[in-house]
Write an enzyme that holds these catalytic residues in place. Sequence first.
Site, short mmCIF file in Angstrom:
data_model
loop_
_atom_site.label_atom_id
_atom_site.label_comp_id
_atom_site.label_asym_id
_atom_site.label_seq_id
_atom_site.Cartn_x
_atom_site.Cartn_y
_atom_site.Cartn_z
NE ARG A 1 7.36 3.49 3.97
CZ ARG A 1 6.67 4.28 3.14
NH1 ARG A 1 7.26 5.29 2.53
NH2 ARG A 1 5.40 4.05 2.91
CG HIS B 1 2.66 -0.07 0.94
ND1 HIS B 1 2.53 0.17 2.30
CD2 HIS B 1 2.74 1.15 0.36
CE1 HIS B 1 2.54 1.48 2.50
NE2 HIS B 1 2.67 2.10 1.35
CD GLN C 1 -1.44 3.10 -0.59
OE1 GLN C 1 -0.66 3.81 0.00
NE2 GLN C 1 -2.61 3.54 -1.04
CG ASP D 1 3.59 2.42 -6.98
OD1 ASP D 1 3.79 3.64 -6.80
OD2 ASP D 1 4.14 1.54 -6.30
CB CYS E 1 0.08 3.91 -3.47
SG CYS E 1 1.65 3.85 -4.34
#
Length: 318
Positions: free
Chosen positions: A111, A138, A141, A233, A273
């Site tokens: 990450r 991502h 996800q 998000d 998420c």
Amino acid sequence: MQQTKTNITGKDVLTWKDFTTEEIEQLLEQANLLKKKLKNNESHEWLKGKSLGMIFQNASTRTRVSFEVGMTQLGGHALFLSGEDLQIGRGEPVEDTARAMSRYVDAIMIRANDHGMVQKLAEMSDVPVINALTDLYHPCQALADALTIQEQFGRLKGLNITYVGDGNNVAHSLMIIAAKLGMNMTMATPQDYEGDADVWDAAQKQAEQTGATIRHVVDPERAVSDAHIIYTDVWTSMGAEKEQQSRLKIFEKYQVNDQLMAKAQPGAIFMHCLPAHRGEEVTASVLEGKQSVVFDQAENRLHVQKAILTSVMEVPAT
Ligand code: CP
Ligand code: NVA
């Protein structure tokens, strides 16, 4: 061996752009199988003796816990490596980090803020690299989201997702996976926040292959009218904290609340998420409401990542 026929051994998972529709569908199948095995208490220690190096340059709850627990359930081992504690935090080149770590571990998860750095890490590693969030993508996800949608609707192709808010990393990966899997996606964002132009190009090209449509609509109410799925998000992603105040104003019309949910298709679901900011991009009533599947998404991170891990690593013959 209990595995499905996915053959992506050795491959990096950075964006999904270089995966075929079939490969992504097979990962979803593998995730379903692993989820069933876990629920039925069936042993599935397919990665005995394998190690995953997990580099975190940013905070995480779901990603860290699900990767670490996933490796344990698969009979392997995960090492948490904070970016600050690694020599990379003191200036060691990523190229050297990649080559040294490849001598110890069987896969690397990272990450980081800078997607370019993650690409460099992948280029220089001899083992598969899994992107666990960058400024641009991502992918883990998005795969968990696809599994969640499949569970909710029994299919993916032809469904309409409307993403409301900031065209960020999560939105980018959702666009790519939607296009790959034949889902139509509407991005409801303010002008200039629709996301990265190259990501749009890639998603549009992919959509042409699968018959999906990807469009941008500024008005959130118009954007949700055909939606089976409403997704949002945070308005300020990690790394953009300085813009937090100005973003509150820019995105204020893009809150997902009960009025907006009521304008979607009957039976629409709400996705996020996480982590969520109640009262900003989503109200508490929507997040906690009956249409919300946010904790199914969080759970599915575990199952899809186990599918990725067992597909990209060499699984010892049983
Ligand atoms: N959704 C997600 O990646 O959560 P974390 O930041 O907690 O890992
Ligand atoms: N867009 C968010 C996602 C966090 C999981 C961020 O990058 O901070």
